[in-house]
Design a protein around this motif. Structure first.
Motif, mmCIF file in Angstrom:
data_model
loop_
_atom_site.group_PDB
_atom_site.id
_atom_site.type_symbol
_atom_site.label_atom_id
_atom_site.label_comp_id
_atom_site.label_asym_id
_atom_site.label_seq_id
_atom_site.Cartn_x
_atom_site.Cartn_y
_atom_site.Cartn_z
ATOM 1 N N PHE A 21 6.522 8.572 -0.488
ATOM 2 C CA PHE A 21 5.955 8.459 -1.832
ATOM 3 C C PHE A 21 7.003 7.879 -2.770
ATOM 4 C CE2 PHE A 21 3.830 9.605 -5.728
ATOM 5 C CZ PHE A 21 2.486 9.712 -5.379
ATOM 6 N N VAL A 22 6.542 7.090 -3.761
ATOM 7 C CA VAL A 22 7.445 6.485 -4.743
ATOM 8 C C VAL A 22 7.044 6.932 -6.145
ATOM 9 C CG1 VAL A 22 8.231 4.331 -5.813
ATOM 10 C CG2 VAL A 22 7.955 4.456 -3.325
ATOM 11 N N LEU A 23 8.013 7.427 -6.899
ATOM 12 C CA LEU A 23 7.824 7.733 -8.318
ATOM 13 C C LEU A 23 8.514 6.646 -9.130
ATOM 14 C CD1 LEU A 23 8.614 11.573 -8.364
ATOM 15 C CD2 LEU A 23 6.405 10.468 -8.072
ATOM 16 N N VAL A 24 7.805 6.055 -10.086
ATOM 17 C CA VAL A 24 8.349 4.979 -10.910
ATOM 18 C C VAL A 24 8.499 5.463 -12.346
ATOM 19 C CG1 VAL A 24 8.049 2.615 -11.722
ATOM 20 C CG2 VAL A 24 7.213 3.260 -9.449
ATOM 21 N N PHE A 25 9.700 5.288 -12.896
ATOM 22 C CA PHE A 25 9.941 5.544 -14.317
ATOM 23 C C PHE A 25 10.221 4.204 -14.985
ATOM 24 C CE2 PHE A 25 11.081 9.620 -12.336
ATOM 25 C CZ PHE A 25 10.280 10.480 -13.080
ATOM 26 N N ASP A 26 9.272 3.758 -15.797
ATOM 27 C CA ASP A 26 9.341 2.424 -16.413
ATOM 28 C C ASP A 26 9.858 2.524 -17.843
ATOM 29 O OD1 ASP A 26 9.045 -0.284 -16.781
ATOM 30 O OD2 ASP A 26 6.878 -0.326 -16.454
ATOM 31 N N ASN A 27 10.522 1.457 -18.306
ATOM 32 C CA ASN A 27 11.024 1.360 -19.691
ATOM 33 C C ASN A 27 12.057 2.439 -20.024
ATOM 34 O OD1 ASN A 27 9.641 -0.944 -20.527
ATOM 35 N ND2 ASN A 27 7.832 0.220 -21.121
ATOM 36 N N TYR A 28 12.981 2.684 -19.104
ATOM 37 C CA TYR A 28 13.980 3.731 -19.346
ATOM 38 C C TYR A 28 14.819 3.442 -20.584
ATOM 39 C CZ TYR A 28 17.359 7.396 -18.276
ATOM 40 O OH TYR A 28 18.139 8.529 -18.337
ATOM 41 N N ASN A 35 0.821 -1.224 0.000
ATOM 42 C CA ASN A 35 0.000 0.000 0.000
ATOM 43 C C ASN A 35 0.851 1.269 0.000
ATOM 44 O OD1 ASN A 35 -2.597 -1.305 0.086
ATOM 45 N ND2 ASN A 35 -2.170 -1.818 2.243
ATOM 46 N N VAL A 36 1.879 1.273 -0.828
ATOM 47 C CA VAL A 36 2.780 2.423 -0.909
ATOM 48 C C VAL A 36 2.199 3.449 -1.878
ATOM 49 C CG1 VAL A 36 5.099 3.204 -1.485
ATOM 50 C CG2 VAL A 36 4.761 0.927 -0.471
ATOM 51 N N PRO A 37 1.948 4.670 -1.445
ATOM 52 C CA PRO A 37 1.500 5.710 -2.382
ATOM 53 C C PRO A 37 2.554 5.911 -3.473
ATOM 54 C CG PRO A 37 1.242 6.439 -0.108
ATOM 55 C CD PRO A 37 2.057 5.184 -0.067
ATOM 56 N N HIS A 38 2.105 5.928 -4.725
ATOM 57 C CA HIS A 38 3.072 6.003 -5.816
ATOM 58 C C HIS A 38 2.442 6.589 -7.070
ATOM 59 C CE1 HIS A 38 0.967 2.183 -6.577
ATOM 60 N NE2 HIS A 38 1.286 2.358 -7.852
ATOM 61 N N ALA A 39 3.283 6.953 -8.011
ATOM 62 C CA ALA A 39 2.869 7.393 -9.337
ATOM 63 C C ALA A 39 3.768 6.707 -10.353
ATOM 64 C CB ALA A 39 2.968 8.910 -9.457
ATOM 65 N N TRP A 40 3.221 6.458 -11.532
ATOM 66 C CA TRP A 40 3.904 5.625 -12.531
ATOM 67 C C TRP A 40 4.010 6.372 -13.846
ATOM 68 C CZ3 TRP A 40 4.818 0.412 -10.909
ATOM 69 C CH2 TRP A 40 5.471 -0.392 -11.854
ATOM 70 N N TYR A 41 5.206 6.347 -14.451
ATOM 71 C CA TYR A 41 5.410 7.012 -15.745
ATOM 72 C C TYR A 41 6.033 6.021 -16.723
ATOM 73 C CZ TYR A 41 6.497 10.771 -19.060
ATOM 74 O OH TYR A 41 6.540 11.575 -20.166
ATOM 75 N N HIS A 42 5.342 5.774 -17.853
ATOM 76 C CA HIS A 42 5.854 4.885 -18.897
ATOM 77 C C HIS A 42 6.658 5.721 -19.897
ATOM 78 C CE1 HIS A 42 3.342 1.400 -17.749
ATOM 79 N NE2 HIS A 42 2.449 2.308 -17.430
ATOM 80 N N VAL A 84 10.749 10.824 -0.483
ATOM 81 C CA VAL A 84 10.461 10.296 -1.828
ATOM 82 C C VAL A 84 11.512 9.266 -2.224
ATOM 83 C CG1 VAL A 84 10.245 10.878 -4.285
ATOM 84 C CG2 VAL A 84 9.295 12.425 -2.559
ATOM 85 N N ASN A 85 11.064 8.197 -2.862
ATOM 86 C CA ASN A 85 11.951 7.263 -3.569
ATOM 87 C C ASN A 85 11.643 7.333 -5.049
ATOM 88 O OD1 ASN A 85 11.522 5.282 -0.826
ATOM 89 N ND2 ASN A 85 13.597 5.503 -1.632
ATOM 90 N N ILE A 86 12.669 7.160 -5.870
ATOM 91 C CA ILE A 86 12.460 7.005 -7.307
ATOM 92 C C ILE A 86 12.957 5.620 -7.705
ATOM 93 C CG2 ILE A 86 13.168 7.771 -9.612
ATOM 94 C CD1 ILE A 86 13.127 10.591 -8.651
#
Length: 418
Positions: A124-131, A57-64, A155-157
């Motif tokens: 909060f975690v920010l995810v950058f996918d498919n770098y 249940n970690v609050p996060h946002a995702w960017y492809h 924040v974690n990335i």
């Protein structure tokens, strides 16, 4: 532009095992501000991160990340939508990358993310996918390096990539600001293989069977799933190194996975592979199949190389989509392909996926529609600072078409001014 913003929606993970071994690793490495997850295509990187964030249940946002982010203004434009819950008034505090900022892009980046971070409350975690999709762009590396060097304590990335961190990020690792989860760590253990067999087949596999499957696939997630699609005929396993060769893998997808599907489902997947992501409505329009929702849900629920996003859009695993697009060229004539591509482009345009629509119009050499879309959206993109996107489109048009259209020449000039 499309309000669903598929680029910034987290995947919904279904029918998987939770990899507690790696969850513990993520708990530990998150003490550093930046985590880089790397591994082979199909090694389960996205699934691992998404399931970890969901389970805890970690609050996060995702960017492809995709090729469109080579235009930095596009990257910053979509970042405004990345953090769910931001109101339009808060989003407006994040400035567009317009020409006046280009001479001091590093300062702009730092202030942009300082503002973004200030909007996030709690851990909060920010995810950058498919770098890896942008891995050859040194300017993008410079921007992301600036982002990663100034992550606040709350924040974690997490960066997900098929490739290890580029040389530009050496300072991050040297200063112990980044932790790496590599391909070796991503491999399934024999115990995880056994749990996956139980999940997929509903049986408790013998230790020797588990050992054989683990040995042949070398713990590679996609390979394990492919093996389990063979109706338990383990004696047909191909050499693990061959399995990781793209053409051998495509052949395997064809003979052991795709060819076993019903013709209706095969046709559905081939036609919808022209979408990076799709809604049920888009799939139905593309295929004329009234059961599109059932098909997509079944594929996602069975983890059949199909993922469902939180905004109820669907996307094929990158490797499987690449296989489908390759297979389409073998099945349909060039004229048929152009017709299918143009149909997909018009659906994408109607749903607001302008970048994907324009790319397909160009790929199918439908120059009139490509010109129409460019001229319709050039002003809006320019106001967003996305001159590079417009210029890339213009460069993709034949010179003789540009030369006879004054408005195309005008936008060439506008794009070069900054």
């Amino acid at each position: 532009m499309n309000d669903t913003i598929a680029k910034v929606n987290s995947p919904v993970i279904e029918n998987i095992i939770f990899r507690e071994r790696l969850f513990d690793v993520l708990d530990r490495v998150r003490k550093k501000r930046v985590v880089w997850v790397t591994g082979l295509p199909g090694s389960g990187k996205t699934t691992l991160v998404a399931s970890y964030l969901s389970a805890n249940n970690v609050p996060h946002a995702w960017y492809h990340i995709d090729g469109s982010d080579a235009d930095l203004a596009t990257f910053f434009y979509y970042l405004r939508y990345m953090v769910k819950g931001l109101t339009p008034s808060k989003r407006s505090r994040l400035p567009l990358l317009t020409p006046e900022y280009l001479s001091s892009i590093t300062t702009y980046t730092r202030r942009y993310f300082e503002t973004l971070y200030s909007m996030l409350t709690g851990q909060f975690v920010l995810v950058f996918d498919n770098y890896q999709e942008i891995n050859s762009n040194p300017v993008f590396h410079t921007i992301i390096h600036e982002v990663l060097m100034n992550v606040p304590q709350h924040v974690n990335i997490i960066v997900i990539s098929r490739e290890p961190p580029p040389p530009a990020f050496i300072r991050l690792r040297a200063n112990s600001n980044m932790e790496l989860i590599d391909n070796e760590s991503m491999k399934f253990s024999p115990e995880e293989v056994q749990r996956l067999i139980h999940l997929r087949l509903g049986i408790d596999a013998a230790r020797e069977t588990t050992k054989q499957l683990h040995s042949y696939t070398d713990g590679w997630a996609a390979g394990i799933v492919l093996m389990l699609e063979q109706n338990k005929q383990y004696e047909k396993l191909i050499a693990r190194e061959d399995l990781k060769n793209k053409q051998a893998l495509f052949n395997y997808f064809s003979t052991e996975v795709f060819d076993r599907l019903q013709p209706e489902t095969r046709n559905f997947m081939l036609r919808t592979s022209y979408f990076h992501s799709m809604t049920i409505k888009m799939a139905a329009q593309m295929t004329g199949n009234n059961l599109s929702g059932e098909i997509l849900n079944k594929l996602a629920e069975s983890s059949y190389f199909t993922m469902r996003n939180q905004n109820n859009t669907y996307r094929y695993h990158d490797l499987f989509r690449e296989f489908l697009l390759s297979g389409a060229k073998d099945i349909w004539s060039e004229e048929q392909l152009r017709g299918i591509q143009q149909h997909a482009a018009k659906i994408l345009e109607n749903d607001g996926y302008i970048e994907d629509a324009t790319a397909l119009f160009m790929q199918s050499r439908n120059w009139p529609d490509a010109v129409r879309v460019i001229l319709k959206h050039a002003q809006v993109l320019a106001l967003q600072g996305r001159y590079q996107t417009v210029e890339t489109w213009l460069k993709g048009l034949p010179d003789d078409i540009v030369k006879i259209n004054p408005w195309l020449i005008y936008w060439q000039g506008v794009c070069r001014l900054p």
